[in-house]
Enzyme design. Structure first.
Site, PDB file in Angstrom:
ATOM      1  N   HIS A  78       0.837  -1.200   0.000  1.00 39.43           N
ATOM      2  CA  HIS A  78       0.000   0.000   0.000  1.00 39.43           C
ATOM      3  C   HIS A  78       0.876   1.256   0.000  1.00 39.43           C
ATOM      4  O   HIS A  78       0.483   2.303   0.504  1.00 39.43           O
ATOM      5  CB  HIS A  78      -0.941  -0.004   1.220  1.00 39.43           C
ATOM      6  CG  HIS A  78      -1.936  -1.138   1.176  1.00 39.43           C
ATOM      7  ND1 HIS A  78      -2.773  -1.422   2.214  1.00 39.43           N
ATOM      8  CD2 HIS A  78      -2.217  -2.053   0.210  1.00 39.43           C
ATOM      9  CE1 HIS A  78      -3.538  -2.468   1.893  1.00 39.43           C
ATOM     10  NE2 HIS A  78      -3.205  -2.874   0.686  1.00 39.43           N
TER      11      HIS A  78
HETATM   12  C1  LIG Z   1       0.498  -7.768  -4.242  1.00 39.94           C
HETATM   13  C2  LIG Z   1      -0.435  -6.640  -3.929  1.00 39.94           C
HETATM   14  C3  LIG Z   1      -1.556  -6.870  -3.130  1.00 39.94           C
HETATM   15  C4  LIG Z   1      -2.441  -5.828  -2.852  1.00 39.94           C
HETATM   16  N1  LIG Z   1      -3.616  -6.101  -2.215  1.00 39.94           N
HETATM   17  C5  LIG Z   1      -4.580  -5.145  -2.169  1.00 39.94           C
HETATM   18  C6  LIG Z   1      -5.885  -5.434  -1.685  1.00 39.94           C
HETATM   19  O1  LIG Z   1      -6.239  -6.568  -1.341  1.00 39.94           O
HETATM   20  N2  LIG Z   1      -6.787  -4.414  -1.634  1.00 39.94           N
HETATM   21  C7  LIG Z   1      -6.477  -3.147  -2.004  1.00 39.94           C
HETATM   22  O2  LIG Z   1      -7.323  -2.271  -1.895  1.00 39.94           O
HETATM   23  N3  LIG Z   1      -5.238  -2.846  -2.468  1.00 39.94           N
HETATM   24  C8  LIG Z   1      -4.301  -3.814  -2.582  1.00 39.94           C
HETATM   25  N4  LIG Z   1      -3.069  -3.516  -3.100  1.00 39.94           N
HETATM   26  C9  LIG Z   1      -2.768  -2.120  -3.437  1.00 39.94           C
HETATM   27  C10 LIG Z   1      -3.380  -1.626  -4.732  1.00 39.94           C
HETATM   28  O3  LIG Z   1      -3.438  -2.661  -5.691  1.00 39.94           O
HETATM   29  C11 LIG Z   1      -2.526  -0.449  -5.233  1.00 39.94           C
HETATM   30  O4  LIG Z   1      -2.518   0.541  -4.225  1.00 39.94           O
HETATM   31  C12 LIG Z   1      -3.075   0.164  -6.478  1.00 39.94           C
HETATM   32  O5  LIG Z   1      -3.213  -0.835  -7.472  1.00 39.94           O
HETATM   33  C13 LIG Z   1      -2.148   1.262  -6.979  1.00 39.94           C
HETATM   34  O6  LIG Z   1      -2.756   1.883  -8.065  1.00 39.94           O
HETATM   35  P1  LIG Z   1      -2.016   3.015  -8.943  1.00 39.94           P
HETATM   36  O7  LIG Z   1      -2.983   3.433  -9.988  1.00 39.94           O
HETATM   37  O8  LIG Z   1      -1.488   4.053  -8.023  1.00 39.94           O
HETATM   38  O9  LIG Z   1      -0.799   2.244  -9.591  1.00 39.94           O
HETATM   39  P2  LIG Z   1      -0.752   0.942 -10.504  1.00 39.94           P
HETATM   40  O10 LIG Z   1      -1.997   0.160 -10.434  1.00 39.94           O
HETATM   41  O11 LIG Z   1       0.524   0.290 -10.158  1.00 39.94           O
HETATM   42  O12 LIG Z   1      -0.691   1.528 -11.981  1.00 39.94           O
HETATM   43  C14 LIG Z   1       0.422   2.118 -12.547  1.00 39.94           C
HETATM   44  C15 LIG Z   1       0.536   1.629 -13.991  1.00 39.94           C
HETATM   45  O13 LIG Z   1       1.425   2.491 -14.672  1.00 39.94           O
HETATM   46  C16 LIG Z   1       2.270   1.722 -15.514  1.00 39.94           C
HETATM   47  N5  LIG Z   1       3.491   2.512 -15.714  1.00 39.94           N
HETATM   48  C17 LIG Z   1       4.364   2.910 -14.759  1.00 39.94           C
HETATM   49  N6  LIG Z   1       5.350   3.638 -15.301  1.00 39.94           N
HETATM   50  C18 LIG Z   1       5.094   3.725 -16.631  1.00 39.94           C
HETATM   51  C19 LIG Z   1       5.759   4.362 -17.725  1.00 39.94           C
HETATM   52  N7  LIG Z   1       6.873   5.079 -17.545  1.00 39.94           N
HETATM   53  N8  LIG Z   1       5.233   4.220 -18.977  1.00 39.94           N
HETATM   54  C20 LIG Z   1       4.087   3.511 -19.155  1.00 39.94           C
HETATM   55  N9  LIG Z   1       3.421   2.894 -18.148  1.00 39.94           N
HETATM   56  C21 LIG Z   1       3.917   3.016 -16.905  1.00 39.94           C
HETATM   57  C22 LIG Z   1       2.468   0.429 -14.759  1.00 39.94           C
HETATM   58  O14 LIG Z   1       2.834  -0.617 -15.611  1.00 39.94           O
HETATM   59  C23 LIG Z   1       1.111   0.221 -14.091  1.00 39.94           C
HETATM   60  O15 LIG Z   1       0.231  -0.572 -14.862  1.00 39.94           O
HETATM   61  C24 LIG Z   1      -2.163  -4.526  -3.352  1.00 39.94           C
HETATM   62  C25 LIG Z   1      -1.041  -4.289  -4.132  1.00 39.94           C
HETATM   63  C26 LIG Z   1      -0.191  -5.336  -4.448  1.00 39.94           C
HETATM   64  C27 LIG Z   1       0.998  -5.049  -5.331  1.00 39.94           C
END
Ligand SMILES: Cc1cc2nc3c(=O)[nH]c(=O)nc-3n(C[C@H](O)[C@H](O)[C@H](O)COP(=O)(O)OP(=O)(O)OC[C@H]3O[C@@H](n4cnc5c(N)ncnc54)[C@H](O)[C@@H]3O)c2cc1C
Ligand SMILES: *[C@@H]1O[C@H](CO)[C@@H](O)[C@H](O)[C@H]1NC(C)=O
Ligand SMILES: *[C@@H]1O[C@H](CO)[C@@H](O)[C@H](O)[C@H]1NC(C)=O
Ligand SMILES: CC(=O)N[C@H]1CO[C@H](CO)[C@@H](O)[C@@H]1O
Length: 557
Positions: free
Chosen positions: A497
């Site tokens: 997180h």
């Molecule tokens: C193993 C795990 C278990 C979890 N369990 C839970 C849970 O049970 N419940 C819950 O609520 N949350 C959970 N979380 C947390 C939640 O999934 C994350 O907080 C959330 O997905 C983050 O979202 P985001 O949009 O900030 O980033 P992300 O979902 O990581 O999205 C970022 C995206 O940007 C892309 N990207 C990055 N840099 C570049 C670039 N330079 N060019 C092109 N693309 C790029 C990446 O490939 C990625 O797809 C968990 C996370 C993990 C990893």
């Protein structure tokens, strides 16, 4: 005599642990079929859009689908499609522990704290391999972020209509629930999305068959004529005009063959929106010249604005817990319920999951050590595709208060930056961890839970077991398993997180616009000052939808 007793006990524990593995089978399902998702190798050298979203993750997908309702949208995602993953059961609930270790979905990294973590690299982002638990933010979050409560509620509902389910609560999860109540995490609130003190059943993005749904499914809401999603498209740099008031003009992206393309903004209303996650978003701002000048200059990056706050305020909620082998078979479950304590912890649990071969190796090797090599463990090590006969109960520290920072290691966008979270630097975080572990221990020792644990394994044995496992790269101490403070510090892991790096008020304003730059926003977990709710994904997806609606309102007013 004493020695015989001790050996007998160790031997019994061995039998229990040797019994951890049983075989299981999964099922499959068909995937949606988006005409607008393509490999970036088919992209033209230059193209023009109203909105360019970097990162097709948890925030990026709902945002893109919403903007496409009345504007022309490009999504650039560095990973592949979640709909071609083989076997289709790879990301199902039972395989959670193995999917996290799959490099085609997630890029592993080790923080400077010595804790193994992962960042998404797939369309749908973290929701494609996370633990699936879905629960809303606390009202303080909505108030502090200055969000409109009614649009927040509508946006959550928009997400829920597509991909959220009520999880079953079978015997093992029921025992944890009743254990939580015995441990005083009251009242019992039943099934609810709301963040309220006590014990509740939350929602999940796994359906009743344990099959995963992800943020990529929200693209079903998109207008297919107004959106393009390129896969394996990595953005190394946002193109910014220099001068007294820099402005975003477009981005460069690299396809799977390493060929560079340009995507440019159509007009003055157009914007670049960075949704690359808490590691990716501060990294990309820095690579584009928005960051601390003293860090960028040595790497040869032209500084557009000296912004020392980019990469600051990085935080990760510490996770600690116990592994509890069970004498009875247990159901396959990931988080179905959560205890929200007055002392600032969230208690969650899972059971019966597949163990990754590498983890079976670790566990068997280290159990051998743990039992002082009195018995042979070869059998466990050679058994692949095995399920944990038992469960894991963890506590997560709310907040947290301890903060760290992120620094670029290189100008390569594929490198994970150097990140330090400073777990337990704030004494209050450590105090909360100890209280959380006390609650976990009370659950394990509760009457309700007694059928799912071996009486022969004491609380101390369970603490010793975790202390003996290489769950992180931090040093162990003589009193690791004896003092709960030391246990927290030495055996800390992540619930993934992590957040911060582009925080509201420091890097972006209340509308998520990057301070000092026109036509550029950041919308994702990097903007958070603390992790919302018990688990953040509901709020990350909500924010994507919410800001999509807001941006379209601005555009048409
Ligand atoms: C193993 C795990 C278990 C979890 N369990 C839970 C849970 O049970 N419940 C819950 O609520 N949350 C959970 N979380 C947390 C939640 O999934 C994350 O907080 C959330 O997905 C983050 O979202 P985001 O949009 O900030 O980033 P992300 O979902 O990581 O999205 C970022 C995206 O940007 C892309 N990207 C990055 N840099 C570049 C670039 N330079 N060019 C092109 N693309 C790029 C990446 O490939 C990625 O797809 C968990 C996370 C993990 C990893
Ligand atoms: C997927 O979409 C394409 C183009 O829209 C269509 O030709 C094809 O039949 C679809 N496939 C499935 C399995 O629905
Ligand atoms: C939004 O939802 C919360 C929690 O379910 C509820 O308490 C609140 O009254 C709702 N607010 C509005 C404005 O609808
Ligand atoms: C059989 C075996 O490996 N015994 C070891 C148990 O641990 C003690 C203390 O570390 C060692 O001295 C023994 O050799």
């Amino acid at each position: 005599m004493l020695q015989i007793l001790v050996s007998w006990k160790l031997f019994s524990i061995f039998l229990i642990l040797a019994n951890l593995g049983v075989f299981q089978f999964g099922q499959s399902e068909t995937a949606p079929n988006y005409s607008f998702v393509e490999e970036s190798t088919s992209a033209p050298p230059i193209s023009y859009y109203d909105y360019i979203i970097v990162g097709g993750g948890t925030a990026g997908c709902p945002l893109a689908a919403t903007l496409s309702e009345s504007a022309n949208v490009l999504v650039l995602e560095r990973g592949g499609s979640p709909y071609v993953i083989k076997p289709t059961t790879k990301t199902d609930q039972v395989n959670f522990l193995t999917a996290v270790l799959d490099a085609s979905l997630a890029q592993p990294f080790i923080s400077e704290d010595g804790v193994l973590s992962h960042r998404a690299r797939v369309l749908g982002g973290g929701t494609v391999f996370n633990a699936g638990f879905y629960s809303h933010a606390e009202t303080e979050f909505v108030r502090e972020a200055g969000l409109d409560e009614s649009l927040v509620n509508d946006s959550y509902r928009w997400v829920e209509k597509k991909l959220v389910f009520e999880p079953p609560v079978l015997q093992w999860q029921s025992a944890v629930r009743d254990g939580l109540l015995e441990a005083g995490v009251l009242p019992y609130n039943g099934f609810t999305y709301d963040h309220i003190y006590g014990t509740k059943i939350g929602a999940s993005i796994f359906d009743k068959d344990g099959h995963r749904h992800s943020a990529a499914d929200l693209l079903e809401y998109a207008n297919p004529n107004n959106i393009k999603v390129y896969l394996h498209a990595t953005v190394p740099k946002i193109l910014l005009t220099t001068g007294s008031r820099p402005k975003a003009e477009g981005v460069i992206f690299e396809d799977a063959k390493g060929i560079k393309h340009k995507a440019l903004l159509k007009d003055s209303k157009s914007e670049i929106i960075v949704a690359a996650g808490a590691m990716g978003s501060p990294q990309l701002l820095m690579l584009s010249g928005v960051g601390p000048a003293n860090q960028l200059e040595p790497l040869g990056i032209d500084v557009v604005i000296d912004q020392p706050m980019v990469g600051q305020g990085m935080a990760d909620n510490p996770l600690n817990g116990l592994i509890i082998p069970s004498p009875l078979p247990v159901e396959i479950s990931l988080v179905s319920l959560v205890g929200i304590t007055q002392s600032g912890n969230y208690i969650e649990a899972g059971s019966g999951l597949n163990l990754a071969p590498s983890w079976i190796g670790w566990i068997s090797n280290n159990l051998a050590n743990f039992l002082n090599q009195t018995v042979k463990f070869n059998n466990i090590g050679s058994t692949l595709n095995t399920r944990l006969k038992g469960g894991i109960i963890i506590e997560k520290v709310k907040g947290p208060i301890s903060k760290g920072n992120l620094e670029l290691k290189s100008t390569n966008p594929n490198d994970t930056p150097k990140v330090k979270f400073n777990y337990f630097q704030a004494p209050e975080d450590l105090r909360k961890c100890v209280q959380g572990m006390e609650t976990v221990i009370n659950i394990v020792n509760s009457k309700a839970f007694s059928i799912f644990r071996y009486e022969i394994m004491s609380t101390q044995d369970l603490l010793n077991l975790v202390a003996a496992l290489p769950l992180n790269l931090r040093p162990r101490h003589l009193n690791t398993a004896i003092s709960l403070e030391q246990f927290c510090i030495d055996t800390v892991m992540t619930l993934w997180h992590y957040h911060g790096g582009c925080q509201v008020g420091k890097v972006v304003d209340q509308n998520y616009r990057v301070l000092g730059v026109d036509g550029l926003r950041v919308i994702d977990g990097s903007t958070f000052n603390f992790s919302p709710g018990t688990n953040p994904q509901a709020t990350v997806m909500m924010l994507g939808r919410y800001m999509g609606v807001r941006i379209l309102q601005d555009r048409h007013s």
